[in-house]
Design a protein around this motif. Structure first.
Motif, mmCIF file in Angstrom:
data_model
loop_
_atom_site.group_PDB
_atom_site.id
_atom_site.type_symbol
_atom_site.label_atom_id
_atom_site.label_comp_id
_atom_site.label_asym_id
_atom_site.label_seq_id
_atom_site.Cartn_x
_atom_site.Cartn_y
_atom_site.Cartn_z
ATOM 1 N N GLY A 1 10.207 -5.470 -7.988
ATOM 2 C CA GLY A 1 9.095 -5.604 -8.921
ATOM 3 C C GLY A 1 7.728 -5.566 -8.267
ATOM 4 O O GLY A 1 6.711 -5.693 -8.953
ATOM 5 N N ALA A 2 7.689 -5.365 -6.947
ATOM 6 C CA ALA A 2 6.414 -5.324 -6.235
ATOM 7 C C ALA A 2 5.660 -4.029 -6.558
ATOM 8 O O ALA A 2 6.264 -2.962 -6.691
ATOM 9 N N THR A 3 4.352 -4.154 -6.687
ATOM 10 C CA THR A 3 3.487 -2.997 -6.925
ATOM 11 C C THR A 3 2.259 -3.108 -6.030
ATOM 12 O O THR A 3 1.617 -4.162 -5.987
ATOM 13 N N ILE A 4 1.959 -2.031 -5.321
ATOM 14 C CA ILE A 4 0.772 -2.025 -4.449
ATOM 15 C C ILE A 4 0.072 -0.678 -4.598
ATOM 16 O O ILE A 4 0.589 0.247 -5.233
ATOM 17 N N THR A 5 -1.116 -0.569 -4.020
ATOM 18 C CA THR A 5 -1.810 0.712 -3.953
ATOM 19 C C THR A 5 -2.136 1.010 -2.496
ATOM 20 O O THR A 5 -2.343 0.090 -1.689
ATOM 21 N N SER B 1 -7.562 3.163 1.935
ATOM 22 C CA SER B 1 -8.434 4.334 2.013
ATOM 23 C C SER B 1 -7.879 5.439 2.905
ATOM 24 O O SER B 1 -8.300 6.593 2.804
ATOM 25 N N LEU B 2 -6.931 5.097 3.774
ATOM 26 C CA LEU B 2 -6.317 6.090 4.658
ATOM 27 C C LEU B 2 -4.896 6.443 4.229
ATOM 28 O O LEU B 2 -4.169 7.106 4.964
ATOM 29 N N GLY B 3 -4.495 5.973 3.045
ATOM 30 C CA GLY B 3 -3.170 6.300 2.523
ATOM 31 C C GLY B 3 -2.059 5.370 2.959
ATOM 32 O O GLY B 3 -0.896 5.585 2.609
ATOM 33 N N TYR B 4 -2.382 4.277 3.702
ATOM 34 C CA TYR B 4 -1.348 3.368 4.189
ATOM 35 C C TYR B 4 -0.929 2.372 3.111
ATOM 36 O O TYR B 4 -1.716 1.999 2.238
ATOM 37 N N PHE B 5 0.334 1.919 3.210
ATOM 38 C CA PHE B 5 0.843 0.889 2.308
ATOM 39 C C PHE B 5 1.933 0.092 3.000
ATOM 40 O O PHE B 5 2.540 0.539 3.974
ATOM 41 N N ASN B 6 2.169 -1.130 2.518
ATOM 42 C CA ASN B 6 3.377 -1.888 2.877
ATOM 43 C C ASN B 6 3.813 -2.647 1.643
ATOM 44 O O ASN B 6 2.981 -3.181 0.901
ATOM 45 N N ILE B 7 5.125 -2.687 1.425
ATOM 46 C CA ILE B 7 5.649 -3.229 0.176
ATOM 47 C C ILE B 7 6.976 -3.936 0.424
ATOM 48 O O ILE B 7 7.770 -3.513 1.279
ATOM 49 N N VAL B 8 7.196 -5.027 -0.289
ATOM 50 C CA VAL B 8 8.444 -5.795 -0.180
ATOM 51 C C VAL B 8 9.481 -5.188 -1.124
ATOM 52 O O VAL B 8 9.226 -5.019 -2.317
ATOM 53 N N VAL C 1 14.420 1.236 -5.079
ATOM 54 C CA VAL C 1 13.878 2.588 -5.232
ATOM 55 C C VAL C 1 12.362 2.486 -5.279
ATOM 56 O O VAL C 1 11.809 1.745 -6.100
ATOM 57 N N LEU C 2 11.701 3.205 -4.373
ATOM 58 C CA LEU C 2 10.247 3.244 -4.374
ATOM 59 C C LEU C 2 9.789 4.413 -5.232
ATOM 60 O O LEU C 2 10.259 5.540 -5.069
ATOM 61 N N VAL C 3 8.858 4.137 -6.133
ATOM 62 C CA VAL C 3 8.303 5.176 -7.004
ATOM 63 C C VAL C 3 6.834 5.356 -6.658
ATOM 64 O O VAL C 3 6.064 4.392 -6.680
ATOM 65 N N PHE C 4 6.472 6.588 -6.333
ATOM 66 C CA PHE C 4 5.090 6.922 -5.992
ATOM 67 C C PHE C 4 4.501 7.702 -7.168
ATOM 68 O O PHE C 4 5.023 8.750 -7.552
#
Length: 227
Positions: free
Chosen positions: A49-53, A56-63, A69-72
């Motif tokens: 249920g985690a959601t992030i954005t 500015s350089l396109g990096y992300f980290n998510i639990v 399944v990661l949805v972009f």
């Protein structure tokens, strides 16, 4: 004995549930159009249920959870899904396909996905407001000399547009032609006056057309196709 079996089954289910529920942090970076980082891009982990954005350089980290399944997803991009498996690297490089239209270019800048300068450098595009297309005799004269790195070679039934350079003596090096969203074998019959815009697509952006786009893509929108 019956109680023991029930206890064993319960223990096995608890282990399975525990493994399913284990957290995992996945890091990555989102690109489009060969090497253009995408900022403010939404990444959702469906199970955790985690959601992030992206930054500015396109990096992300998510639990995430195991088998997550990661949805972009972004408003001017084709959504992409990546399944989290034990073999998946903790650091991902994700390339998303930009839906190339003039309106989407404006939206991409407006939503802060990319800067205007970066997008201009990534996309080679001509439209009829920049150039009087009717002043050209044919579509090949229009293409010739207007796009860096693009050649128009005479020979055969009609000239051949080459984006990536001649790479084979036996296989065709001709670009793929897409007119009003349809793949066509020839563009010679298109009148320059009927053309709304022309895109030259190469590198990873052409990957949306699979192996057919290996030599790059000439994408044309006509006035009829605009309606």
């Amino acid at each position: 004995m019956k109680s023991f079996c029930l206890l064993f089954i319960s223990f096995g289910l608890s282990i399975t549930f525990s493994l399913e529920a284990q957290n995992r942090v996945v890091n990555g970076r989102v690109f489009t159009l060969d090497s253009l980082p995408v900022a403010n891009f939404t990444v959702v982990a469906q199970k955790s249920g985690a959601t992030i954005t992206t930054d500015s350089l396109g990096y992300f980290n998510i639990v995430t959870l195991n088998k997550d399944v990661l949805v972009f997803e972004g408003k001017v991009f084709r959504n992409k899904k990546v399944r989290v498996t034990p073999k998946l690297d903790d650091t991902l490089v994700v390339k998303v396909d930009f839906k190339m239209t003039e309106e989407n270019e404006k939206l991409a800048i407006g939503y802060g996905y990319v800067s205007k300068d970066n997008l201009t450098n990534a996309i080679n595009r001509l439209d009829r407001r920049q150039q009087d297309f009717c002043s050209y005799n044919n579509v090949f004269d229009l293409i010739k000399g207007r796009f860096p790195g693009v050649q128009v070679n005479a020979g055969g039934a009609e000239p051949m547009v080459i984006i990536r350079g001649v790479s084979s003596l036996t296989l065709s090096s001709c670009a793929l032609y897409v007119v009003d969203g349809m793949v066509v074998s020839s563009i010679g019959s298109i009148s320059p006056c009927q053309i709304k815009d022309i895109y030259v697509i190469k590198d990873s952006a052409a990957a949306i057309y699979g192996s057919r786009g290996a030599n790059g893509v000439i994408m044309i929108t006509t006035k009829n196709g605009e309606d």
